[in-house]
Scaffold this motif. Sequence first.
Motif, mmCIF file in Angstrom:
data_model
loop_
_atom_site.group_PDB
_atom_site.id
_atom_site.type_symbol
_atom_site.label_atom_id
_atom_site.label_comp_id
_atom_site.label_asym_id
_atom_site.label_seq_id
_atom_site.Cartn_x
_atom_site.Cartn_y
_atom_site.Cartn_z
ATOM 1 N N LEU A 190 -6.467 3.730 -4.567
ATOM 2 C CA LEU A 190 -5.998 3.995 -6.039
ATOM 3 C C LEU A 190 -4.573 4.074 -6.238
ATOM 4 N N PHE A 191 -4.117 2.980 -6.895
ATOM 5 C CA PHE A 191 -2.759 2.865 -6.785
ATOM 6 C C PHE A 191 -2.275 2.929 -8.473
ATOM 7 N N VAL A 192 -1.083 3.559 -8.434
ATOM 8 C CA VAL A 192 -0.427 3.842 -9.575
ATOM 9 C C VAL A 192 1.024 3.116 -9.545
ATOM 10 N N ALA A 193 1.653 2.938 -10.752
ATOM 11 C CA ALA A 193 3.096 2.329 -10.672
ATOM 12 C C ALA A 193 3.850 3.504 -10.083
ATOM 13 N N HIS A 194 5.124 3.051 -9.679
ATOM 14 C CA HIS A 194 6.164 4.001 -8.931
ATOM 15 C C HIS A 194 6.634 5.212 -9.937
ATOM 16 N N ASN A 195 6.748 4.710 -11.405
ATOM 17 C CA ASN A 195 7.160 5.673 -12.490
ATOM 18 C C ASN A 195 5.944 6.212 -13.064
ATOM 19 N N SER A 196 4.715 6.380 -12.682
ATOM 20 C CA SER A 196 3.499 6.777 -13.108
ATOM 21 C C SER A 196 3.778 8.442 -13.322
ATOM 22 N N ARG A 197 3.085 8.734 -14.616
ATOM 23 C CA ARG A 197 3.137 10.297 -14.734
ATOM 24 C C ARG A 197 2.191 11.067 -13.665
ATOM 25 N N PHE A 198 1.254 10.087 -12.938
ATOM 26 C CA PHE A 198 0.145 10.735 -12.285
ATOM 27 C C PHE A 198 0.972 10.912 -10.637
ATOM 28 N N LYS A 199 0.894 11.951 -10.015
ATOM 29 C CA LYS A 199 1.403 12.236 -8.899
ATOM 30 C C LYS A 199 0.207 12.474 -7.735
ATOM 31 N N THR B 105 1.147 -6.304 -12.652
ATOM 32 C CA THR B 105 2.191 -6.545 -13.744
ATOM 33 C C THR B 105 1.827 -5.680 -14.864
ATOM 34 N N ASP B 106 0.470 -5.771 -15.379
ATOM 35 C CA ASP B 106 -0.068 -4.824 -16.651
ATOM 36 C C ASP B 106 0.240 -3.269 -16.246
ATOM 37 N N MET B 107 -0.163 -3.057 -15.147
ATOM 38 C CA MET B 107 0.030 -1.631 -14.718
ATOM 39 C C MET B 107 1.387 -1.215 -14.608
ATOM 40 N N LEU B 108 2.243 -1.862 -14.030
ATOM 41 C CA LEU B 108 3.581 -1.425 -14.411
ATOM 42 C C LEU B 108 4.271 -1.580 -15.740
ATOM 43 N N GLY B 109 3.594 -2.260 -16.620
ATOM 44 C CA GLY B 109 3.872 -2.516 -18.140
ATOM 45 C C GLY B 109 3.274 -1.462 -18.891
ATOM 46 N N GLY B 110 2.221 -0.527 -18.212
ATOM 47 C CA GLY B 110 1.712 0.497 -19.178
ATOM 48 C C GLY B 110 0.279 0.080 -19.608
ATOM 49 N N GLN B 111 -0.218 -1.206 -19.692
ATOM 50 C CA GLN B 111 -1.460 -1.495 -20.198
ATOM 51 C C GLN B 111 -2.555 -0.915 -19.488
ATOM 52 N N THR C 158 -8.257 -3.052 -2.401
ATOM 53 C CA THR C 158 -8.225 -3.042 -0.999
ATOM 54 C C THR C 158 -6.611 -2.816 -0.635
ATOM 55 N N ALA C 159 -6.537 -1.983 0.133
ATOM 56 C CA ALA C 159 -5.122 -1.380 0.290
ATOM 57 C C ALA C 159 -4.187 -2.174 1.224
ATOM 58 N N SER C 160 -4.562 -2.788 2.117
ATOM 59 C CA SER C 160 -3.975 -3.654 3.068
ATOM 60 C C SER C 160 -3.045 -4.589 2.300
ATOM 61 N N PRO C 161 -3.241 -5.485 1.466
ATOM 62 C CA PRO C 161 -2.372 -6.390 0.914
ATOM 63 C C PRO C 161 -1.084 -5.662 0.043
ATOM 64 N N LEU C 162 -1.568 -4.493 -0.386
ATOM 65 C CA LEU C 162 -0.502 -3.738 -1.172
ATOM 66 C C LEU C 162 0.436 -2.798 -0.374
ATOM 67 N N VAL D 273 4.028 -0.736 -1.708
ATOM 68 C CA VAL D 273 3.931 0.872 -1.459
ATOM 69 C C VAL D 273 5.262 1.309 -0.464
ATOM 70 N N ARG D 274 5.681 0.529 0.341
ATOM 71 C CA ARG D 274 6.792 0.684 1.190
ATOM 72 C C ARG D 274 8.101 0.454 0.640
ATOM 73 N N GLN D 275 8.031 -0.603 -0.392
ATOM 74 C CA GLN D 275 9.253 -0.977 -1.137
ATOM 75 C C GLN D 275 9.378 -0.121 -2.387
ATOM 76 N N GLY D 276 8.640 0.891 -2.585
ATOM 77 C CA GLY D 276 8.616 1.844 -3.634
ATOM 78 C C GLY D 276 8.289 1.296 -4.956
ATOM 79 N N GLN D 277 7.555 -0.019 -5.143
ATOM 80 C CA GLN D 277 6.929 -0.463 -6.293
ATOM 81 C C GLN D 277 5.748 0.377 -6.925
ATOM 82 N N LEU D 278 4.992 0.739 -6.006
ATOM 83 C CA LEU D 278 3.821 1.324 -6.222
ATOM 84 C C LEU D 278 3.538 2.420 -5.302
#
Length: 327
Positions: free
Chosen positions: A133-142, A195-201, A208-212, A216-221
């Motif tokens: 379950l992924f969210v944007a780096h600036n998501s309100r959900f922790k 892209t849409d998640m980062l934009g708030g849509q 699947t976690a592996s490709p992402l 995550v390590r770069q801090g985008q997700l």
Amino acid sequence: MTPLLPLRRHMALALAALLGLAALPALAAYPEQPVKLVVGFPPGGGGDLYGRLIANALSKTLGQTVIVENRTGAGGNIAADVVAKAKPDGYTLLLAMSGNIAVSPALKPQTLPYKVPEDFEPVGLILEAPHGLFVAHNSRFKTAREVLAAARTQKLAFASTGTGAAAHIGMEMVKQRAGVDILHVPYKGSGPAITDMLGGQVDMFFATASPLIGQVRQGQLKVLALTGDRRSPALPEVPTFKELGINVVVTQWYGLVAPAGTPRDIVRTLSEHLARALATPEVQQAIRKDAALEKNVPGDEFRRYIVDDIARYREAATPELMKQISQ
């Protein structure tokens, strides 16, 4: 004259033994020619990388080239059909995966030109990669608990890479078992979804976690929870849904299967060589670096694993979900 009888008997037994030995080289010689591994992904795509990793490792242990043949389309079902109809001689294998060997047979068996497990001889599991379950780096959900709590009072939406795909069904299981309603928004690929998640849509992305893991390590997700029985060694700080009281253990898995009727000795040989490949540091490092984990589950044990996975997806097939998939 009677002493001749034991002598003749010994000669007959000796001849039978020689004939038996003469028949051995044909089996012992396997493989006498290159082995083809059919992969249902385009070159360079997700599972193709794992297919080439295993093909290269098996080539070294078998002493014979293992060639990857990409047969894309229908979520890997075309590749599965090609192998199901291939000559069962050990020279055509399938990079099986949860999508074409568990999800499709569970949810839409009537649309498939092959049957699982009847049309295949399982060689062995290769790896499991958790869904996350992924969210944007600036998501309100922790945390995942915050997401589920919010879903009980607010209208939230999650993205996936396609209706009826393994990850989509995984999130539907999470929703069912957590007792929440989150709108599903399918995308054609992870790029547009992110892209849409980062934009708030959309609020989150289930995939699947592996490709992402790189993002995550770069801090985008941020990844809030993973499927599976236990935490990933690559992401030890991330809890499993099971720990949160939501028993969703389905993963994106890959394995090797051969056509039904492939001689047991050949299947056993392939299984033994797959186990050797999975034990090498090179293969383990390549699999583990992105939160997946190698799994040595051979032959009949792998067959039971497949049957159990099909049952899990069938359990998730509510009328509402089947309506989504059929649209």
